[in-house]
Design a protein around this motif. Structure first.
Motif, short mmCIF file in Angstrom:
data_model
loop_
_atom_site.label_atom_id
_atom_site.label_comp_id
_atom_site.label_asym_id
_atom_site.label_seq_id
_atom_site.Cartn_x
_atom_site.Cartn_y
_atom_site.Cartn_z
N ALA A 1 0.94 -1.24 0.13
CA ALA A 1 0.50 -0.24 0.32
C ALA A 1 1.26 1.17 -0.07
O ALA A 1 0.49 2.39 -0.53
N ASP A 2 2.00 1.59 0.55
CA ASP A 2 2.38 2.41 0.63
C ASP A 2 4.13 2.22 -0.78
O ASP A 2 4.68 3.64 -0.50
N GLY A 3 3.38 1.49 -1.08
CA GLY A 3 4.29 0.83 -3.06
C GLY A 3 5.84 0.85 -3.07
O GLY A 3 6.02 1.14 -3.84
N LYS A 4 6.31 0.04 -1.69
CA LYS A 4 7.37 -0.48 -2.19
C LYS A 4 7.46 -1.33 -2.33
O LYS A 4 6.70 -2.95 -2.35
N VAL A 5 8.09 -1.11 -3.56
CA VAL A 5 8.82 -2.62 -4.85
C VAL A 5 9.42 -3.70 -4.03
O VAL A 5 10.71 -2.82 -3.95
N GLY B 1 19.39 -2.11 -4.56
CA GLY B 1 20.19 -1.22 -4.52
C GLY B 1 20.06 -1.22 -3.05
O GLY B 1 19.82 -1.54 -1.70
N PRO B 2 20.67 0.09 -2.37
CA PRO B 2 21.50 0.21 -0.64
C PRO B 2 20.11 0.27 -0.11
O PRO B 2 20.22 -0.32 1.32
N ASP B 3 18.68 0.39 -0.33
CA ASP B 3 17.83 0.54 0.35
C ASP B 3 16.79 -0.55 -0.09
O ASP B 3 15.36 -0.21 0.04
N GLY B 4 16.68 -1.61 -0.70
CA GLY B 4 16.50 -2.52 -1.18
C GLY B 4 15.75 -1.46 -2.47
O GLY B 4 14.95 -3.05 -3.16
N ASN B 5 15.97 -1.07 -2.48
CA ASN B 5 15.31 -0.90 -4.88
C ASN B 5 15.39 -1.45 -5.95
O ASN B 5 16.78 -2.07 -5.38
N LEU B 6 14.98 -0.90 -6.79
CA LEU B 6 15.50 -2.49 -8.35
C LEU B 6 16.46 -0.78 -9.13
O LEU B 6 16.03 0.54 -9.09
N VAL B 7 17.93 -1.62 -9.09
CA VAL B 7 18.98 -0.39 -9.64
C VAL B 7 18.90 -1.01 -10.97
O VAL B 7 18.75 -2.74 -11.00
N LEU B 8 18.79 -0.07 -11.90
CA LEU B 8 19.27 -1.49 -13.60
C LEU B 8 20.43 -1.70 -13.65
O LEU B 8 21.92 -1.11 -13.21
N ASN B 9 20.21 -2.93 -14.11
CA ASN B 9 22.06 -3.53 -14.26
C ASN B 9 21.82 -3.14 -16.12
O ASN B 9 21.15 -4.00 -17.07
N LYS B 10 23.32 -2.82 -16.64
CA LYS B 10 22.98 -2.16 -17.75
C LYS B 10 23.65 -3.43 -18.91
O LYS B 10 22.58 -3.34 -20.09
N ASP B 11 24.21 -4.56 -18.17
CA ASP B 11 24.16 -5.56 -19.61
C ASP B 11 22.94 -6.21 -19.38
O ASP B 11 22.86 -6.96 -20.55
#
Length: 470
Positions: free
Chosen positions: A172-176, A189-199
């Motif tokens: 509900a808080d939008g945490k993915v 990511g550092p906060d558990g968020n999604l960080v793009l892997n370029k390869d």
């Protein structure tokens, strides 16, 4: 008056051994922790060490082993290999007594707990629950076990509900979050968020591109496997299911649909797809997109188009081996609207021929169905080349149609028009079959009984050709 003499029992009714016999009981312990956290692992090691020393310190017990399950839930016995091995050994007569910390460590499921206790009791194997001070061969043992197991099961239900509430609050808080170890394209990511892997993003874009270029999930999987690209699970071989999952996952366009599935039963841990039974949450622009929203929507429309196409023409799949069967599912009967199938024929002179025939022609053995003619594969190739070259030659006549399609609300139509403008710009006539290019451009060829071939391209253009061969 009759005289009654009491004859005392001399043999245990549970173990069938003399009551007064001094015999060491073969004793094992069971230890379990439910998570892999560092704190729990410390508890796990402590339990193993404690019971090993505890059993060995008793003169009336003979140490057998400490059976363990690490990071495993106690709500059922399905994945508890240590538990199952211990029960099997006990039933095989290798253990007389099992010592464990508490009823909840042994099992949180009342049915599992009682079933196991009764199985072992029948074989004379006793269980000692240290915390509750329960001995299962005692007359009050089963009653106490029932009560304590029910309490443990209720505690599990409460914990499960609390975890579920917490998870839904995060949604509900939008945490993915995603299972990063098996999710291609993003890192944690550092906060558990999604960080793009370029390869890995390059692979995702390639999959979407190949699909819009006419390839099927099977074909894409085969191509990625051949190119030595690891699957999301780190395996050498891809499968069509993994490709379909990537093609339909909204996270690749930067959005996230949360609560796609849910746990039906906290005991069995069974999960099912959420079809509207509980609320879902859609988060837009949550993270960097790998695929543009336009291309993602085009892929969804193409998935629906192919499904409808297969239903209309009575077939169950596109070809996933175009290199050996390029026209599979693309040749349609003008009489019954079903697909043509490829046949291998040999002429009287010994020459092998590849021909296409309506799949309804001999559907019932020995009985002719559809009366439409067969067609040589070479004729189909010539028809495609002729139609494409006519499209290129008369490009200006089709520009108005493509320009209108560029403004269409249907994004897939606009995408197709854009591609056909690109493909025909300065193009030279085709002189031989290019399977990859055919998949990008051809929707189907309809074959009529009078020899007419209607070539239909993916942009909706139709060009008629005549089969002169008899």
């Amino acid at each position: 008056m009759a005289k009654v003499t009491t004859i005392p029992a001399t043999i245990s009714r549970f173990t069938a051994t003399p009551i007064n016999e001094k015999k060491k009981r073969r004793t094992a312990a069971y230890a379990r922790v439910s998570t892999d956290s560092e704190e729990q692992l410390t508890s796990y090691s402590a339990q193993v060490d404690y019971y090993t020393n505890y059993i060995k310190s008793r003169d009336d017990w003979e140490f057998v082993s400490v059976y363990t399950d690490e990071g495993i839930t106690g709500t059922n016995t399905k994945h508890r290999e240590g538990f199952k091995r211990m029960v099997a050994d006990a039933l095989a007569g290798k253990i007389d007594l099992i010592v464990t910390k508490s009823v909840s460590r042994f099992a949180r499921n009342t049915v599992d707990s009682l079933t196991t206790v009764r199985q072992l009791k029948e074989k004379g194997v006793e269980i000692y629950f240290e915390k509750e001070n329960i001995w299962t061969l005692d007359s009050k043992g089963e009653l106490l076990i029932t009560i304590m197991s029910s309490l443990a099961q209720e505690e599990s239900r409460s914990i499960s509900e609390n975890c579920t509430w917490g998870q839904r609050k995060r949604f509900a808080d939008g945490k993915v979050t995603v299972p990063f170890k098996r999710f291609l394209g993003y890192d944690r990511g550092p906060d558990g968020n999604l960080v793009l892997n370029k390869d890995e993003a390059v692979i995702i874009r390639r999959i979407y591109s190949m699909f819009l270029q006419g390839m099927t999930p099977h074909g894409i999987a085969a191509r990625l496997t051949a190119d030595g690209i690891k699957s999301p699970g780190g395996k050498d071989k891809w499968n069509a299911g993994a490709v379909r999952s990537i093609l339909t996952n909204e996270k690749y366009k930067g959005d996230a649909l949360l609560q796609k599935s849910y746990t039906v039963d906290f005991l069995t841990k069974k999960r099912t797809q959420n079809k509207g039974e509980i609320q879902m949450f859609y988060v837009e622009d949550d993270h960097d997109a790998i695929i543009s929203k336009r291309i993602w929507e085009c892929v969804q429309l193409e998935i629906k188009r192919r499904k409808k196409y297969l239903e209309e023409h009575g077939t169950n799949s596109y070809s996933h081996r175009p290199e050996s069967n390029p026209f599979a599912s693309k040749i349609i009967c003008g009489d019954c609207n079903k697909v043509f199938a490829r046949k291998g024929w040999r002429s009287s002179t010994g020459v092998d021929r590849k021909v296409w025939q309506c799949s309804e022609r001999y559907k019932v053995k020995g009985v002719m169905g559809c009366v439409n003619r067969h067609v040589e594969e070479e004729t189909l190739i010539k028809a495609y080349l002729m139609a494409w070259n006519a499209l290129v030659e008369n490009r200006e006549d089709f520009m108005e149609q493509w320009t209108e399609q560029l403004q269409s609300e249907n994004l897939l139509e606009g995408y197709r028009a854009e591609k056909f403008i690109e493909y025909t710009d300065g193009a030279e006539p085709l002189t031989e079959m290019d399977t990859d290019f055919m998949l990008k451009t051809l929707d189907h060829i309809k074959v009529f009984e009078d020899g007419t071939l209607l070539v239909v391209f993916l942009d909706g253009t139709e060009i008629e050709c005549k089969n002169e061969e008899e």
